[in-house]
Design an enzyme around this catalytic site. Sequence first.
Site, PDB file in Angstrom:
ATOM      1  N   ASP A 121      -1.445  -0.511   5.934  1.00  0.00           N
ATOM      2  CA  ASP A 121      -1.195  -0.004   7.729  1.00  0.00           C
ATOM      3  C   ASP A 121      -3.172   0.567   8.031  1.00  0.00           C
ATOM      4  OD1 ASP A 121      -2.005   1.883   5.154  1.00  0.00           O
ATOM      5  OD2 ASP A 121      -2.516   3.821   6.938  1.00  0.00           O
ATOM      6  N   ASP A 176       0.639   5.083   1.537  1.00  0.00           N
ATOM      7  CA  ASP A 176      -0.375   6.233   1.796  1.00  0.00           C
ATOM      8  C   ASP A 176      -0.320   5.169   3.417  1.00  0.00           C
ATOM      9  OD1 ASP A 176      -0.334   8.632   2.904  1.00  0.00           O
ATOM     10  OD2 ASP A 176      -2.802   8.618   2.607  1.00  0.00           O
ATOM     11  N   ASP A 190       0.785  -1.114   0.107  1.00  0.00           N
ATOM     12  CA  ASP A 190       0.066   0.108   0.022  1.00  0.00           C
ATOM     13  C   ASP A 190       0.847   1.180   0.243  1.00  0.00           C
ATOM     14  OD1 ASP A 190      -2.098   1.830   0.774  1.00  0.00           O
ATOM     15  OD2 ASP A 190      -1.510   1.753   3.036  1.00  0.00           O
TER      16      ASP A 190
HETATM   17 MG    MG Z   1      -2.469   3.175   3.797  1.00  0.00          MG
END
Ligand code: MG
Length: 343
Positions: free
Chosen positions: A223, A23, A21
């Site tokens: 995250d 961000d 991923d």
């Molecule tokens: Mg993310």
Amino acid sequence: MGLFSRTRPTPLDGVDLVLADLDGVVYAGDGAIPHAVENLTRAAAGRPLAYITNNASRRDSVVARHLTELGLPTRPDEVVTSPQAAVRLLRDRVPAGATILVVGGDGLEFELLKAGFVVTRSATDAPAAVVQGFAPEVGWAQLAEAAYALAVPEDEGGIPWIATNTDWTIPQARGIAPGNGTLVSAVHTAVGRLATVAGKPERPIFDEAVARFGAQRPLFIGDRLDTDIAGAQAAGIDSAVVLTGIDRPKHILAAPTVSRPTFILGDLRELHEPYPETTYKGDVTTVGGASVAVDGPDVRIVSEGDRPIDLVRAGAAAIWRTGRAIYGFRVPERLYADPFHRR
Ligand SMILES: [Mg+2]
């Protein structure tokens, strides 16, 4: 433990594709997250590395250039976007070369044209489907065209509606702004239909990534439990949650069965470290030097150990193992102390 731990596999052992991923994993705002660039570079030495993004407003080549500028040399075909996953869904639902009503921006239009579809912005052009993705310029006029095109329910002969993603929010430099999910929701409220979703946490974006690289043992790093980890699990992919973005130790402890990661990492250095074994003895769960016991409603720290991440791992394993929801437990604050780096 010392000698033995050196022989434990790392999260990357046997992995033939790393999917990350963006961000909260690679960057936060404009800057790279500490340890991300050097440890993803090291991971890429042994296997392909690719990126998955729900953001539909940027082309793969733009994302690749941004990553390259951050120090991760990336080709456009190493970026898997939600518009690409939407095209994958569209190919199963409409004839080649069909006219598609686009609600969104350049990243989405570019992928549809590349796949040979005709793009329109008007419901009067008899589109074969509506594809909707985020772009800052999407406003009432575009949402209204989607509503007109989607007036007939699909089971009464209406056309398919595909959303690139349904993230409720999109982080901007000035704060948190409404994401594609809120705009899809506006159309949903008007027409009473539900969109088919291409991006995380749905499968198509993971299927697209795995198919592109022909991977057998991919590892996805994210995250967020509700999109990244739940999506990887739905797609049958091993996952690592890293505590450099949105979700915190308390979220890990509370994770429902559908969004529990294979690995819990403080930062990306731990990709290359032996992952400690989780052992159970009576009511006590141990990871490295950290031990946690569950007594009825009480979660108790038996030993804190010297690595905070092992305490999170032990606490999560202890709570998950009970099969009970987090709300029924008294959890000591030390267990979800948060010494980890975040944005
Ligand atoms: Mg993310």
